[in-house]
Design an enzyme around this catalytic site. Structure first.
Site, short mmCIF file in Angstrom:
data_model
loop_
_atom_site.label_atom_id
_atom_site.label_comp_id
_atom_site.label_asym_id
_atom_site.label_seq_id
_atom_site.Cartn_x
_atom_site.Cartn_y
_atom_site.Cartn_z
N HIS A 6 21.27 61.04 7.71
CA HIS A 6 20.72 61.89 8.61
C HIS A 6 20.53 63.28 7.94
O HIS A 6 19.45 64.06 8.20
CB HIS A 6 21.73 62.39 9.64
CG HIS A 6 20.93 62.85 10.85
ND1 HIS A 6 20.01 62.32 11.70
CD2 HIS A 6 21.13 64.02 11.55
CE1 HIS A 6 19.27 63.02 12.67
NE2 HIS A 6 20.07 64.00 12.48
N HIS A 23 16.96 62.01 18.40
CA HIS A 23 18.23 61.94 19.25
C HIS A 23 18.72 60.94 19.79
O HIS A 23 18.87 60.94 21.12
CB HIS A 23 18.24 63.13 20.10
CG HIS A 23 19.16 64.41 19.79
ND1 HIS A 23 20.03 64.98 20.85
CD2 HIS A 23 19.93 64.72 18.80
CE1 HIS A 23 21.09 65.76 20.30
NE2 HIS A 23 21.05 65.66 18.96
#
Length: 742
Positions: A53, A99
């Site tokens: 990420h 998200h």
């Protein structure tokens, strides 16, 4: 202070494996980068910063395929958001972020904090956010748990954006069983600024202050970055500790304070960055790396809302509504006064140092001493095996699926009630789309449109992603994602400028999934070059799986376009009786991955066929040129459900109808999803110029009527549908499904 484990215990017990740091990476860090065993805090920092990420260690090789520059790009990837020149000394700033795991686990807070994080990326660049968009992909509404997640996700987006006073003007919502255990929540924000105010996430200048501003730090969101960098399963379905908790009212104050500082006192500020994924460590280390500086931080000075937090917890918390500033020495109190006015914390927690070391102190002890580059630049890129999926090789040997429509009108009515096509107003009505009174076109059209006050200009914006096409043919599907976004922008009368993206895929350690990533990015990159729409920002979200089942590869394209004259925005609904109706683009037998196929057989199969990307771009440019002359009354691009659905949608919320003759289209092709097509209505006086400009790429198919009926003569059948009845079914489909009794 005492560490949770000694360095020796870490080496033996390997807790880092649970933080997505591999044994090979740990060994490389201790032997090649440090020459010693890292302590507990240091190991946690490496795990977060080396996660996919934050580091893109598995995806960098394919991300390099993207173009990221052209004559308008002022800031490409690498900062909080991308920046594009829109003339007159102004710039548009935009970015999208995923998200996904947080929203799957805790839909309300996951979605809300997704909005909060992307807004901070925008104002950290010096821009005021002017619009939000989203791209949401859910499982099927037949599942009661999914119905709850849909409602909570939408409520989280609405509550946060509405409290911030930022309109949500466009987006997309799709439904497919592949997202049942791992839904996708992609948020996009668009901002406006003067080019002179552009900021960077940079920390430099020996002795300059590192200032923490905003909300206090708690234990929420710890290891959120690594949570987003691992496969998902029922075991972590309840891992809510990795999900942040948002406070939009706090963020509104933070936004105004930061913009006050940036626009009124730029001389005080060296750099600014959001504390997003990986919290303080990410923002501080990246700023030091960008400034080629060293940094010392005293974690005892970090504002904390929970007692006895360890250095590990303070550094890795992803508590929301926080920013990190690098402020020129001597201006610390000046900056503090600005934030005091808004009731916000503003604390000097460290200084820029000579050299390139990253040093942390806590409880009076040194708890971390690392080279800055070891966290940001020395990440080991991971090569991935790739293999063409067997399902695609098998599909290439099979005959293409054919639908065989027997009742055109009932098929159209059924398609209009499919959740991906049906009216989403019952969901997006929760979003304030008109706040700040700049919205010209809101949700429900091809693209949202915002006016730029004090000018004749406007901005069109859209999000688009169809995982079904990419699943069946990643390269062509990637091209189609870009073309669909460009079609939405052009249908509004805007010139496409650039894109942001969220690349949502499964586990890249699976060779077939990495092949999907590689091939689809190649397709997107080719289309970006063709349309001169570079990728200026975005993110990669891998490991979107649940119990070993991956989502369809779903690259989301967020695109922004420039409208030169806001008076010539093109609506997507028919406007005047007697206007002529044209079909632009070529219709083929394109049913693989279509809504029609999913509805009729309960799934998708086949191969998505290649198309002429260059020719598609050519006639789309010509279409835009004639739009800019004012000779187009309305336009709507063709996507899910093909021509039939597009024609119906153009009539909804009007009192008009269509009388069409389509001898070149059969009943099946009425629902084909060939890319790059439009339905355009043109005043009779402008027919000659329109036809001369579009030449053989536009076919006259009929005219707008006063009847409020959709009437069409096809090659092998007729449509005579009451628009009121179609609209009722379209509008009621999702509310009815959300109210299903279990």
């Amino acid at each position: 202070m005492k560490q949770a484990m000694t360095p020796e215990e870490i080496k033996e017990q390997k807790p880092y494996l649970d933080w997505s740091l591999s044994e090979a990476e740990y060994d490389y860090i201790r032997t090649q980068l440090l020459g010693r065993l890292p302590n507990y805090t240091e190991t946690g920092l490496f795990a977060a910063m080396w996660s996919e990420h934050c580091s893109y260690k598995k995806s960098k090789s394919v991300l390099r395929l993207f173009p990221n520059k052209n004559e308008r790009v002022l800031q490409g990837p690498g900062e909080g958001a991308g920046v594009v020149d829109i003339d007159d000394g102004q710039a548009v700033v935009f970015k999208a972020e995923s998200h996904n795991h947080p929203t799957t686990v805790e839909p309300y807070q996951g979605a809300a904090t997704g909005i909060g994080g992307i807004l901070r990326d925008i104002f950290s660049m010096g821009a005021r956010p002017i619009a939000s968009l989203d791209s949401l992909h859910f499982g099927e509404l037949t599942d009661p748990l999914m119905r709850m997640k849909v409602e909570a996700t939408v409520r989280g987006i609405g509550d946060y954006g509405n409290c911030m006073g930022i309109p949500t003007v466009a987006g997309e919502i799709t439904f497919d069983s592949c997202y049942q255990g791992n839904l996708l929540c992609n948020a996009m924000s668009v901002g406006l600024m003067d080019q002179k105010d552009i900021q960077q996430g940079r920390a430099a200048g020996i002795g300059n202050a590192v200032m923490y501003v905003g909300a206090k730090t708690g234990r929420d969101g710890i290891h959120g970055a690594t949570f987003a960098s691992t496969d998902f399963s029922d075991e972590n379905e309840t891992q809510r500790s990795a999900v942040q908790v948002g406070d939009p009212f706090m963020e509104k104050l933070l936004l105004e304070a930061c913009l006050d500082l940036i626009t009124k006192h730029p001389a005080w500020l060296v750099g600014i960055q959001d504390m997003g994924a990986a919290g303080i460590v990410s923002s501080s280390a990246e700023m030091a790396s960008e400034g080629k500086s060293g940094m010392e931080l005293n974690l005892d000075l970090v504002p904390q809302r929970e007692p006895h937090m360890s250095a590990y917890e303070i550094m890795l918390s992803e508590s929301q509504e926080r920013m990190l500033l690098c402020v020129k020495k001597g201006n610390e109190e000046d900056v503090k006064k600005i934030f005091d006015l808004y009731g916000l914390e503003a604390v000097t927690i460290g200084r820029i140092t000579a050299g390139h070391d990253y040093v942390l102190f806590h409880d009076g002890e040194e708890v971390c001493h690392l080279p800055v580059a070891s966290l940001t630049d020395d990440v080991l890129e991971e090569e991935s095996m790739e293999r063409k999926p067997a399902r695609i090789e098998e599909a290439e040997k099979q005959s293409a699926w054919e639908p065989h429509i027997t009742n055109i009108e009932s098929t159209l009515a059924d398609l209009l009630q499919q959740p991906t096509i049906a009216d989403k107003a019952s969901l997006y009505w929760q979003y304030d789309s008109q706040v700040r009174t700049n919205t010209v076109v809101g949700p429900g059209s091809d693209a949202g449109v915002i006016r730029i006050r004090g000018t004749k200009k406007g901005l069109a914006m859209t999000t688009d992603g169809n995982g079904r096409f990419v699943y069946l043919n990643p390269e062509v599907g990637g091209q189609m994602a870009l073309v669909e976004a460009a079609a939405n922008i052009i249908a509004s009368g805007a010139q496409p400028l650039a894109i942001t993206d969220c690349l949502n895929y499964g586990d890249p350690n699976d060779p077939e999934i990495f092949w999907e990533l590689h091939q689809s990015v190649q397709g997107m990159a080719d289309a970006c070059r063709e349309f001169n729409t570079p990728v200026i920002s975005g993110n990669v979200s891998l490991y979107n799986e649940n119990n070993g089942r991956a989502i369809h590869p779903t690259p989301m394209v967020g695109m922004v376009g420039l409208i030169k004259n806001i008076d010539r925005v093109i609506p997507s609904f028919v406007q005047h009786p007697s206007d002529k109706v044209y079909l632009v683009g070529k219709t083929r037998d394109d049913f693989a991955g279509s809504e029609l196929q999913k509805m009729m057989i309960g799934g998708i199969s086949g191969v998505v066929k290649p198309f002429d990307l260059s020719h598609t771009h050519d006639y789309m440019k010509r279409l835009l040129a004639v739009m800019e002359t004012g000779h187009v009354a309305s336009a709507h691009d063709l996507s899910e459900g093909g021509l039939g659905v597009a024609l119906a949608e153009m009539l909804f919320h009007t009192d008009l109808g269509l009388d069409l003759t389509l001898p070149m289209i059969n009943a099946d092709q009425f629902f084909s999803e060939s890319p790059g097509r439009f339905v355009v209505t043109v005043p009779e006086r402008a027919m000659a110029e329109f036809e001369a400009t579009l030449a053989g790429d536009a076919v006259l198919i009929g005219e707008v009527t006063n009847s409020h009926w959709l009437e069409a003569k096809l090659a092998n059948g007729e449509v005579n549908a009451n628009v009121c009845e179609l609209q009722k079914k379209w509008e009621e489909a999702i509310p009815c499904q959300l109210k299903l009794k279990d």
